[in-house]
Design an enzyme around this catalytic site. Structure first.
Site, mmCIF file in Angstrom:
data_model
loop_
_atom_site.group_PDB
_atom_site.id
_atom_site.type_symbol
_atom_site.label_atom_id
_atom_site.label_comp_id
_atom_site.label_asym_id
_atom_site.label_seq_id
_atom_site.Cartn_x
_atom_site.Cartn_y
_atom_site.Cartn_z
ATOM 1 N N ASP A 197 -1.555 5.648 -5.365
ATOM 2 C CA ASP A 197 -1.854 4.783 -4.233
ATOM 3 C C ASP A 197 -2.221 3.369 -4.686
ATOM 4 O O ASP A 197 -3.323 3.121 -5.168
ATOM 5 C CB ASP A 197 -3.014 5.408 -3.435
ATOM 6 C CG ASP A 197 -3.433 4.546 -2.248
ATOM 7 O OD1 ASP A 197 -2.731 3.552 -1.954
ATOM 8 O OD2 ASP A 197 -4.459 4.854 -1.629
ATOM 9 N N ASP A 246 0.830 -1.207 0.000
ATOM 10 C CA ASP A 246 0.000 0.000 0.000
ATOM 11 C C ASP A 246 0.864 1.257 0.000
ATOM 12 O O ASP A 246 1.478 1.590 1.002
ATOM 13 C CB ASP A 246 -0.905 -0.019 1.240
ATOM 14 C CG ASP A 246 -1.802 1.201 1.313
ATOM 15 O OD1 ASP A 246 -2.089 1.784 0.247
ATOM 16 O OD2 ASP A 246 -2.216 1.562 2.421
#
Ligand SMILES: *[C@@H]1O[C@H](CO)[C@@H](O)[C@H](O)[C@H]1NC(C)=O
Length: 521
Positions: free
Chosen positions: A306, A113
């Site tokens: 992201d 992440d």
């Protein structure tokens, strides 16, 4: 923020008051005491200093700051080829890496992440995780006894901070001591069917919880393994069913760039601020047509890269413009609004592929040379995403773009088209065409440049960013000031227009509570 906007007016009043006060010779003394947690402006309140128990005292490698490492070093720590295909997953549920945690090692899958900065693993059994880390079974685990909560755009968890050693079977050789949060409670975080048991936050320490003094996984790695401060990510799910078998591949290359994972040139855009990987978007095109929005709309209130976000998310205004443009270009008028909002699928006969009906989507990013830009484009194969269904002759698709109230997020939908380089050493994010971004033998992503930036503003990113601790403190100080001024005004109104000497030692204004209460959003 109404209060903040009112500040200039009140400041003017203060100046006027100061003038009046001057006439009355030092009427009011107003000690503004912001007591201790706020001590030096800019540092977060009550910092928790957490460093890995060992190894962190080592000095940085001489070459570590140079960043770019193009060739791997097969004999040493850095063997990029060993990291190729070290990820599994899909855009729907994320890409994960296998890690061995503790002594003896416990194997867990960890979600990659780039939109957060804590390393956390399930620490107790959970109906939605198939495995968890049991600190009691690890002789190297050290608890810090500090509770931490992290909220994501979807889901949250609460856990306890500690440290332990990890190794990566398909990563860097060697074991490293890192901060680990063991998750004791969570909400909407582990979802049914996810195959990962923890999260690896690869963003900057500014986002680490409870404070930036919790050293991030990658910072620990750079220090201890002495690798260059750069990593790169390839996610290979283009054209494959989202949330399907979950075994699409991908690569997380720690410490550099692996040449076999891209073709053509790498185009770099500067990182505007080091918290998320925040970049500057200049322009959007749908089917070659400029959306013509004010470029600040594309960065409202930030544009980030992201890997932990599934879709391409667009600020509301941008989203509706994009949907309109796609609907217009695609000539498919019968689409219900539910398809665009993601609550309905669109299905076609299996023999028909709907992709030729949809336009190409291009995002212009500012180049390192600020008077230039380049564009990354995704074909419909990336944003009209097949869904695995128990259908007979139908294949259904979902819309891979959604709206957001506070960010443009270049999520997995877009990242699956590219090899993305997070060059922290040189404060830039690079994009190159990824060879795995192909459907039926044709590429589904493109990068082109350079383009001129004459047609866009010199800065598309709002300069007032309220996520900076120092700005929060400044804004609260300003608000307190307004409060004081109001008090003064009221006092002035109540007191007849005589000069009264009055010392207000008792009227100590203490905004500590509001500072602490509102510091962490
Ligand atoms: C930046 O780009 C402009 C326009 O293409 C060019 O004229 C200029 O020489 C470039 N500057 C640098 C430092 O490369």
């Amino acid at each position: 923020m109404g209060t903040a906007l009112a500040a200039p007016g009140l400041l003017l009043l203060l100046l006027l008051l100061a003038g009046t006060a001057g006439l009355c010779r030092a009427l009011f003394s107003l000690p503004l005491r912001v007591s201790h947690p706020a001590a030096p402006a800019g540092s977060p309140p009550a910092p928790v200093v957490l460093r890995p128990a060992s190894g962190s005292r080592q000095q940085d490698a001489p070459g570590a700051a140079d960043g770019l490492a193009l060739a791997s070093d097969p004999g040493g720590t850095l063997n990029f080829l060993a990291m190729v295909e070290n990820l599994q997953g899909d855009s729907g549920r994320g890409y994960y890496l296998e890690m061995l945690i503790g002594t003896p090692p416990q194997a867990l899958n960890i979600l990659v992440d780039t939109g957060s900065s804590n390393f956390a693993v399930a620490g107790v059994p959970d109906p939605d995780v198939t495995s968890y880390f049991n600190p009691e079974l690890s002789s190297t685990y050290r608890s810090e006894g500090i509770e931490v909560t992290v909220k994501y755009s979807q889901g949250s968890w609460t856990g306890v901070l500690g440290t332990d050693v990890i190794t990566m079977p398909k990563g860097l050789y060697g074991s490293y001591t890192i901060n680990i949060a063991t998750i004791l409670e969570s909400e909407n975080f582990f979802l049914p069917g996810v195959k990962w048991h923890g999260i690896l936050g690869l963003a900057y320490d500014a986002l680490a919880k409870p404070s930036s003094s919790v050293e991030t996984f990658f910072d620990s790695l750079v220090k201890q393994a002495k690798i260059p401060n750069i990593f790169s990510l390839q996610m290979c799910g283009a054209g494959l069913p989202v949330s399907g078998s979950g075994t699409n591949g991908g690569s997380l290359v720690l410490g550099g760039i692996e040449p076999s994972l891209y073709s053509g040139d790498i185009w770099y855009t500067p990182i505007k601020e080091e918290w998320y990987y925040q970049v500057e978007i200049l322009k959007l095109e749908v089917g070659g047509q400029n959306l013509q929005l004010d470029c600040r709309e594309y960065n409202a209130d930030k544009a980030i890269v992201d890997s932990g976000t599934t879709l391409l998310r667009l600020p509301e205004k941008v989203f509706s413009a994009v949907v309109q443009a796609i609907a217009r270009t695609s000539l498919i008028q019968e689409f219900s609004s539910e398809f665009w909002t993601g609550t309905q699928l669109a299905c076609w006969d299996r023999t028909e592929k709907p992709w030729s009906l949809f336009p190409k989507l291009s995002i212009y990013l500012r180049d390192e040379n600020s008077s230039r830009s380049f564009r990354i484009s995704i074909l419909p194969q990336l944003y009209i995403q097949p869904i695995l269904l128990i259908g007979d002759n139908m294949q259904c698709y979902r819309f891979g773009i959604s709206s957001s109230t506070n960010a443009l997020v270049i999520g997995a939908t877009v990242m699956e088209g590219f090899y993305v380089i997070f060059d922290r050493a040189q404060r830039r994010v690079g994009f190159a065409v990824s060879p795995c971004a192909e459907v039926d033998g044709s590429p589904v992503s493109e990068i082109e440049g350079p383009f001129t930036t004459e047609d866009v503003a010199s800065n598309c990113v709002s300069s007032v960013s309220f996520h900076e601790p120092v700005l929060w403190i400044a804004s609260y100080a300003l608000m307190s000031l307004c409060g004081i001024i109001l008090l003064v005004l009221i006092v002035l109104l109540l007191i007849p227009p005589r000069c009264q000497h009055r010392y207000t030692d008792n009227d100590v204004v203490n905004d500590e509570s509001s500072l602490v209460r509102h510091r962490w959003k």
